[in-house]
Design an enzyme around this catalytic site. Structure first.
Site, mmCIF file in Angstrom:
data_model
loop_
_atom_site.group_PDB
_atom_site.id
_atom_site.type_symbol
_atom_site.label_atom_id
_atom_site.label_comp_id
_atom_site.label_asym_id
_atom_site.label_seq_id
_atom_site.Cartn_x
_atom_site.Cartn_y
_atom_site.Cartn_z
ATOM 1 N N TYR A 1 -3.589 -2.159 -10.366
ATOM 2 C CA TYR A 1 -3.503 -2.072 -8.898
ATOM 3 C C TYR A 1 -2.651 -3.210 -8.309
ATOM 4 O O TYR A 1 -1.785 -2.972 -7.464
ATOM 5 C CB TYR A 1 -4.924 -2.079 -8.305
ATOM 6 C CG TYR A 1 -4.939 -2.077 -6.798
ATOM 7 C CD1 TYR A 1 -4.695 -0.913 -6.075
ATOM 8 C CD2 TYR A 1 -5.176 -3.252 -6.084
ATOM 9 C CE1 TYR A 1 -4.697 -0.924 -4.679
ATOM 10 C CE2 TYR A 1 -5.174 -3.270 -4.693
ATOM 11 C CZ TYR A 1 -4.931 -2.103 -3.999
ATOM 12 O OH TYR A 1 -4.919 -2.121 -2.625
ATOM 13 N N LYS B 1 0.384 3.415 -2.930
ATOM 14 C CA LYS B 1 -0.777 4.312 -3.078
ATOM 15 C C LYS B 1 -0.356 5.781 -3.003
ATOM 16 O O LYS B 1 -1.011 6.644 -3.582
ATOM 17 C CB LYS B 1 -1.809 4.018 -1.978
ATOM 18 C CG LYS B 1 -2.446 2.624 -2.080
ATOM 19 C CD LYS B 1 -3.237 2.291 -0.814
ATOM 20 C CE LYS B 1 -3.874 0.913 -0.861
ATOM 21 N NZ LYS B 1 -4.471 0.523 0.427
ATOM 22 N N TYR C 1 -4.906 3.782 8.100
ATOM 23 C CA TYR C 1 -6.285 3.310 8.283
ATOM 24 C C TYR C 1 -6.785 3.633 9.695
ATOM 25 O O TYR C 1 -6.625 4.770 10.141
ATOM 26 C CB TYR C 1 -6.389 1.797 7.954
ATOM 27 C CG TYR C 1 -5.511 1.421 6.797
ATOM 28 C CD1 TYR C 1 -5.784 1.917 5.525
ATOM 29 C CD2 TYR C 1 -4.376 0.626 6.945
ATOM 30 C CE1 TYR C 1 -4.970 1.618 4.447
ATOM 31 C CE2 TYR C 1 -3.563 0.315 5.867
ATOM 32 C CZ TYR C 1 -3.855 0.817 4.632
ATOM 33 O OH TYR C 1 -3.056 0.517 3.565
ATOM 34 N N SER D 1 0.799 -1.233 0.000
ATOM 35 C CA SER D 1 0.000 0.000 0.000
ATOM 36 C C SER D 1 0.826 1.275 0.000
ATOM 37 O O SER D 1 0.272 2.361 -0.184
ATOM 38 C CB SER D 1 -0.935 0.022 1.205
ATOM 39 O OG SER D 1 -2.021 -0.828 0.961
ATOM 40 N N VAL E 1 1.100 -3.807 3.834
ATOM 41 C CA VAL E 1 1.035 -5.110 4.499
ATOM 42 C C VAL E 1 2.274 -5.977 4.255
ATOM 43 O O VAL E 1 2.407 -7.039 4.855
ATOM 44 C CB VAL E 1 -0.243 -5.925 4.151
ATOM 45 C CG1 VAL E 1 -1.475 -5.310 4.774
ATOM 46 C CG2 VAL E 1 -0.397 -6.123 2.662
#
Ligand code: GLN
Length: 309
Positions: free
Chosen positions: A192, A68, A244, A65, A262
């Site tokens: 992605y 991103k 998050y 991630s 992760v």
């Protein structure tokens, strides 16, 4: 400065190392479950060009991630404020792959750093181009910002995630049902899954994040890689949303904009000072590296790096 900074890095490494092996390695992407949980590296890239490292800082890992942040950067530069038609910029307070808010909020994800928001961002970045063109643009940008052409996409990790991608497909189909995606779900996910499978070392990642500490400037040439306004906004989103449902805790403990993955990596930005990358695969409940967070907390306190002072 050099010896002092190397001391902070080394001390943070020693401090956090005793917790190595705690936390849970991500297993929902089978290829990630194979990674040695005892790996641990830290690298700091300073705005003056210095580097300081400890542990497994030169070993490539799956950035997941953290990618991103880079697709958000590219999408914001490409589309400007029209990006915000597709995705918001509020913390979600939910786990990275949660679907709940999408139903009550009309299929518009809260922010670009949760999975749904990153999928919506990648959709906009594609902008009617092919999967290969978009992925090349992402990889080229990662290589340019890392100043290292050896940055690569780990095809095994990409295939592994694509094979187990029901959750991300659900998020994408759900957004599609609300008419919030412009390309077919499988096209978007093909990009992605590959962006998440980019492999980088802590040293490469710290260097790659340095432009975010330098108001968007390339550290070597001082050319403006992205606008300073976008740079500020990306840092704001990282601070509010980068972890998050653990974002508040990370801001409280570390005090810097950051983004976790992760794969166990975290990239943190100290505006005006430098960028820090850590990697340790054992994760806390929210999918943020447990040992990596400890190391960042220790380092930031010792170096006096915080956006709040
Ligand atoms: N590729 C992962 C996923 O989509 C990224 C999640 C993460 O790093 N938090 O589930």
């Amino acid at each position: 400065m050099s010896n002092e900074m190397q001391g902070y890095v080394q001390n943070a490494f020693e401090y956090a190392r005793s917790s190595c092996g705690e936390g849970r390695v991500a297993s929902y992407i089978p290829a990630l479950a194979q990674v040695d949980p005892k790996k641990f590296g830290i690298a700091v890239a300073l705005s003056n060009g210095e580097y300081h490292c400890a542990g497994d800082a030169e070993e490539p890992f799956s950035i997941q991630s953290i990618s991103k942040v880079f697709t958000l950067t590219l999408a914001l530069e490409r589309l400007g404020n029209t990006l915000w038609e597709s995705v918001g910029r509020e913390p979600s307070g939910s786990s990275f792959n949660s679907i709940i808010q999408l139903e009550t909020e009309g299929g518009k994800p809260r922010n670009p750093l949760i999975n749904a928001g990153a999928i919506a961002t990648t959709d906009r970045l594609i902008d009617n181009r092919s999967v290969d063109t978009t992925i090349s643009e992402i990889l080229d940008f990662m290589r340019e910002s890392a100043a290292d052409d050896s940055v690569f996409i780990d095809g095994i990790v990409a295939t592994s995630e694509a094979g187990m991608g029901a959750r991300n497909r659900s998020l994408a189909h759900f957004m599609s049902a609300f008419d919030n995606l412009r390309h077919p779900v499988e096209t978007i996910l093909a990009v992605y899954f590959q962006q998440c499978a980019v492999a980088m070392s802590c040293s490469q990642l710290a260097r790659a994040g340095l432009f975010l500490a330098l108001s968007g400037k390339d550290p070597s040439s001082s050319n403006q890689l992205i606008s300073s306004e976008h740079c500020r906004r990306i840092n704001a989103i990282m601070l509010a949303c980068g972890h998050y449902d653990n974002s508040g805790e990370f801001a409280f403990r570390v005090g810097l904009p950051g983004k976790s993955g992760v794969g166990g990596g975290i990239l943190a930005i100290a505006p005006g000072q430098g960028a820090i990358a850590v990697w340790s695969p054992g994760l806390n409940q929210a999918g943020t590296s447990l040992v990596g967070s400890l190391a960042l907390e220790h380092f930031a306190a010792a170096a006096g790096w915080s956006v709040f002072e």
